[in-house]
Design a protein around this motif. Structure first.
Motif, PDB file in Angstrom:
ATOM      1  N   ILE A  21      17.515  50.950 -20.553  1.00  0.00           N
ATOM      2  CA  ILE A  21      18.733  50.783 -19.872  1.00  0.00           C
ATOM      3  C   ILE A  21      19.091  49.450 -19.084  1.00  0.00           C
ATOM      4  CG2 ILE A  21      20.831  51.535 -18.601  1.00  0.00           C
ATOM      5  CD1 ILE A  21      19.946  54.393 -19.382  1.00  0.00           C
ATOM      6  N   ILE A  22      18.060  49.472 -17.844  1.00  0.00           N
ATOM      7  CA  ILE A  22      18.331  48.142 -17.162  1.00  0.00           C
ATOM      8  C   ILE A  22      17.817  46.905 -18.053  1.00  0.00           C
ATOM      9  CG2 ILE A  22      17.092  46.911 -15.354  1.00  0.00           C
ATOM     10  CD1 ILE A  22      16.876  49.661 -14.030  1.00  0.00           C
ATOM     11  N   GLU A  23      16.874  47.023 -18.833  1.00  0.00           N
ATOM     12  CA  GLU A  23      16.395  45.763 -19.598  1.00  0.00           C
ATOM     13  C   GLU A  23      17.431  45.295 -20.635  1.00  0.00           C
ATOM     14  OE1 GLU A  23      12.701  44.264 -22.688  1.00  0.00           O
ATOM     15  OE2 GLU A  23      12.506  46.104 -21.207  1.00  0.00           O
ATOM     16  N   SER A  24      18.213  46.136 -21.003  1.00  0.00           N
ATOM     17  CA  SER A  24      19.179  46.055 -21.982  1.00  0.00           C
ATOM     18  C   SER A  24      20.546  45.576 -21.313  1.00  0.00           C
ATOM     19  CB  SER A  24      19.568  47.059 -22.885  1.00  0.00           C
ATOM     20  OG  SER A  24      18.317  47.539 -23.836  1.00  0.00           O
ATOM     21  N   LYS A  25      20.692  45.760 -19.954  1.00  0.00           N
ATOM     22  CA  LYS A  25      21.937  45.446 -19.269  1.00  0.00           C
ATOM     23  C   LYS A  25      22.901  46.395 -19.452  1.00  0.00           C
ATOM     24  CE  LYS A  25      20.376  40.695 -17.999  1.00  0.00           C
ATOM     25  NZ  LYS A  25      19.097  40.684 -18.197  1.00  0.00           N
ATOM     26  N   ILE A  26      22.817  47.609 -19.902  1.00  0.00           N
ATOM     27  CA  ILE A  26      23.910  48.562 -20.334  1.00  0.00           C
ATOM     28  C   ILE A  26      24.470  49.130 -19.126  1.00  0.00           C
ATOM     29  CG2 ILE A  26      24.581  50.622 -21.516  1.00  0.00           C
ATOM     30  CD1 ILE A  26      21.926  50.330 -23.161  1.00  0.00           C
ATOM     31  N   TYR A  27      23.626  49.345 -18.000  1.00  0.00           N
ATOM     32  CA  TYR A  27      23.880  49.719 -16.712  1.00  0.00           C
ATOM     33  C   TYR A  27      23.185  48.868 -15.646  1.00  0.00           C
ATOM     34  CZ  TYR A  27      26.174  53.807 -18.237  1.00  0.00           C
ATOM     35  OH  TYR A  27      27.101  54.914 -18.936  1.00  0.00           O
ATOM     36  N   SER A  28      23.970  48.441 -14.565  1.00  0.00           N
ATOM     37  CA  SER A  28      23.158  47.554 -13.591  1.00  0.00           C
ATOM     38  C   SER A  28      22.428  48.589 -12.737  1.00  0.00           C
ATOM     39  CB  SER A  28      24.073  46.708 -12.748  1.00  0.00           C
ATOM     40  OG  SER A  28      25.297  47.678 -12.129  1.00  0.00           O
TER      41      SER A  28
END
Length: 267
Positions: A21-28
């Protein structure tokens, strides 16, 4: 996304999801909260991902709009009992507890909830997971799309009918073990013929990785791709004949069916 995403359970699979999630920047990171009773694990998660952490599951239940139950099946009921009175009707619950059916989780919450059941597999730990997703009728399409985006952040995901979840266990959930056995066997054959073991493992594993990628990228039937490698009277068709004689294909089919049968017995 501006929503708060909460995890109850910060183990290997939970961390695989957080990392994707973090790597894909879906959520900070500041919009992610993780609850776990293991203080050392929480410290590691906080240091590694810079997310909020807590030892109180209710803190996640009260603040998150999406909650991922990333706990083992045998404690899932206990966790639900502890948070169910804190869950609002608009919260989306995602369960990755293996074998726990939608109806069982709904019954445990004993209230009207939006629920998605997901079965990821262990290659999620290296960003190559395969997740099967099913949902109850309370989940709107836009929120189901959010779930797909989350689980595609560390691999691939497919929406399936819940009745196929036992089949998912046989072909995706448990199958990494079959593949590891195949890689090990190929490497053993190479070692028997004199190759150093470290090189044998690397060559066997890369061959499996590349072959799988060709199936996904080309969309061609695996049999067609196999035929591309098999020259008339050549080395590969000789190996294929031996694998057929020894029953590789039927053994794998029966292994998948046996796994599905056991999954049905356990559910």
């Amino acid at each position: 996304m501006s929503k708060t995403l909460g995890f109850i359970g910060g183990g290997n699979m939970g961390q695989a999801i957080i990392g994707g999630i973090i790597e894909s920047k879906i959520y900070s990171p500041e919009n992610i909260m993780v609850a776990d009773l293991n203080e050392k694990l929480l410290k590691d998660v906080e240091d590694r991902y810079n997310v909020k952490t807590t030892s109180d599951n209710n803190e996640v239940a009260e603040n998150a709009q999406i909650i991922i139950l990333a706990v083992k099946p045998h404690i899932c009921d206990l966790v639900i009992d502890g948070i169910k009175d804190k869950i609002n009707d608009d919260v989306l619950i995602i369960s990755i507890a293996a074998g726990k059916k939608i109806s069982q989780i709904e019954e445990r919450f004993n209230k009207n909830i939006k629920l998605v059941r997901v079965m990821p597999n262990t290659p999620a730990l290296v960003g190559q997971g395969m997740s099967a997703i099913c949902n109850n009728t309370n989940v709107p399409k836009d929120e189901l799309d959010e779930v797909l985006e989350i689980f595609e952040s560390f691999g691939s995901a497919e929406v399936v009918d819940e009745k196929l979840m036992d089949v998912v266990t046989g072909v995706s959930g448990s199958s990494p073990a079959y593949v590891y056995m195949f890689i090990e066997a190929m490497a053993d054959g190479a070692v028997l013929e004199g190759m150093p073991r470290d090189k044998a493992y690397k060559m066997a594993a890369q061959a499996v990785l590349g072959s799988a990628q060709m199936v996904l990228d080309t969309g061609r039937h695996p049999g067609d791709l196999k035929d591309m490698v098999c020259s008339p009277g050549g080395t590969t068709i000789e190996a294929v004949k031996i694998l057929e004689d020894k029953g590789l294909r039927s053994a794998v089919i029966e292994a998948v069916r046996g796994c599905v049968k056991k999954s049905k017995e356990l559910s």
